[in-house]
Design a protein around this motif. Sequence first.
Motif, short mmCIF file in Angstrom:
data_model
loop_
_atom_site.label_atom_id
_atom_site.label_comp_id
_atom_site.label_asym_id
_atom_site.label_seq_id
_atom_site.Cartn_x
_atom_site.Cartn_y
_atom_site.Cartn_z
N ASN A 344 0.80 -1.24 0.00
CA ASN A 344 0.00 0.00 0.00
C ASN A 344 0.83 1.28 0.00
N ASN A 345 2.09 1.18 -0.43
CA ASN A 345 2.93 2.37 -0.52
C ASN A 345 3.10 3.15 0.78
N LEU A 346 3.04 2.44 1.91
CA LEU A 346 3.31 3.09 3.19
C LEU A 346 4.75 3.62 3.15
N SER A 347 4.95 4.88 3.58
CA SER A 347 6.30 5.44 3.49
C SER A 347 7.19 4.87 4.60
N TYR A 348 8.51 4.94 4.39
CA TYR A 348 9.45 4.45 5.41
C TYR A 348 9.28 5.24 6.71
N ASN A 349 9.00 6.54 6.60
CA ASN A 349 8.80 7.34 7.81
C ASN A 349 7.57 6.90 8.60
N GLU A 350 6.48 6.65 7.89
CA GLU A 350 5.26 6.20 8.58
C GLU A 350 5.47 4.82 9.19
N ALA A 351 6.11 3.94 8.42
CA ALA A 351 6.38 2.59 8.94
C ALA A 351 7.33 2.69 10.14
N GLY A 352 8.30 3.59 10.04
CA GLY A 352 9.25 3.79 11.14
C GLY A 352 8.55 4.27 12.40
N LYS A 353 7.53 5.12 12.23
CA LYS A 353 6.78 5.61 13.39
C LYS A 353 6.02 4.45 14.06
N LYS A 354 5.48 3.56 13.22
CA LYS A 354 4.77 2.39 13.75
C LYS A 354 5.73 1.52 14.58
N VAL A 355 6.95 1.33 14.06
CA VAL A 355 7.96 0.54 14.77
C VAL A 355 8.38 1.25 16.06
N PHE A 356 8.59 2.55 15.96
CA PHE A 356 9.00 3.34 17.14
C PHE A 356 7.92 3.31 18.22
N ASP A 357 6.66 3.49 17.82
CA ASP A 357 5.57 3.46 18.81
C ASP A 357 5.49 2.10 19.50
N HIS A 358 5.76 1.05 18.74
CA HIS A 358 5.75 -0.29 19.35
C HIS A 358 6.89 -0.43 20.36
N LEU A 359 8.05 0.13 20.00
CA LEU A 359 9.18 0.12 20.93
C LEU A 359 8.78 0.80 22.25
N ALA A 360 8.15 1.97 22.14
CA ALA A 360 7.74 2.71 23.35
C ALA A 360 6.80 1.84 24.19
#
Lengths: 385, 90
Positions: A344-360
């Motif tokens: 779905n063309n999710l950007s690396y920044n948006e995907a990165g935010k999802k990963v970061f939020d999960h880390l938190a």
Amino acid sequence: MSGKSEISGYMNADGKFGIRKHVAVVSLSVFSNVATQSISNLVDGTVPLIHPHGRAEIGMNKKNLETNLIGQILNPNVQSALVVGYEQKTTEKYLTTLSTLTKKRVESLVVLEGGSISAIAEGTRKAMELSIEASEVRRETIGFEDITLGIKCGSTDATSGIASNPAVGSAVDTVINLGGTAIFSETTELMGAEQVLTKRAVNDTVAKKIYEIVKQNEMFAKQQGVDLLGINPVPDNIEGGISTIEEKSLGAILKGGTSTIMDVLKYGEHPPAKGLYIMDSPSAAQEVLTALTSAGCQAIFFSTGLGNPSGTPLVPVIKVTGNMKTVKKMRDHIDVDVSDIISNNLSYNEAGKKVFDHLAAVINGGKTRAEVLKHREFSPIPVGL
Amino acid sequence: MKAFKKIAANDNVAVALEDLFAGDVINVGGISITIRRDIKFGHKFALEKIKIGAPIVKYGEVIGETTEIIEPGDHVHIHNLRSLRARSDK
């Protein structure tokens, strides 16, 4: 943006913050494993560290074993430890070393002073007291400057380099920008990507070190007289579309993000300051995760193409995949799905935010799949490339 | 059109983002490429004719050398691409 995430941790006696408050029950020898496992089975709040070593190792094997057994106890996620020795002399040596390196409470027992059953009884009582003490420690607010993050990729396929690794890399950039520290590793998987990494080295000395560790690694591979093909990349990488070590490496380094590389750490070494580091290590998951724990990482990102169940005894391992087939097939082992990058063309920044939020969320106590399933792989003597 | 990704501008291969089949026609930057053999999701195909012993470029960097002549649309993998690193014969 993501920097607003409130995070919390548990202070330990060394003045560092863990994101868990484990009582580590550490076997010093293969013959202490039965007691170690039994004690941990009986006492809530403890985690067993089991391995087949601790007898007659020499040279690098001995050094790495000691680095890792001590390093696990020094990890900030550990509140206190019960050391389960086999014989008196070695046990005392470990305790002496530990007393110079940590203020954490370390209890011990020796299996050869009465056998496994007696050791289990004595160890259970000691571990119980440690567990009660650890249970009283409360969470307090911390910042990302208190966090050291490990970064690993495993069971790589062609989606790793175009989805999960760049997504993880973006989250790592956020952690570094917030004042945190991160370590990536796997020297073999820098091979073919040195020219990219050295441009990001903080100075020429660090650039030279990067070239040097890869050269040593390559020489070791050549001395074995075998091609890397089939070893690294491994057969599942090849099935997934990875053809050469260069291709694997160029995709693998994306998980480290884009920050300046501050230095090259030795195997299991703690970073001396903040920022992004490379650690010289083999590339097998269980060996890297053990070394990242010894280096003081409180959480580890694990980017995967084909999925991988691995975990550590003490440090939460967050699995991220960009392969939609893996999300279905290996769903029990995936914490963060970034397959929308491909579909779905999710950007690396948006995907990165999802990963970061999960880390938190994981820092704040949310459990990873590997933690819940008790994937506690521990491999204190590395043997792979 | 079938999904694929060319990562860097100077790459001479692209990655299939879904299973491709022989005969599929892919448009890469205005040039039509006919896929010559089935290519699985995640595997690479050539964007141009590549000589034997020439570099394969992905991520804008060399990932190895060819061991045979490669035509546009060919599957590029371990049967025709070889690492330049840690080789016991070099």
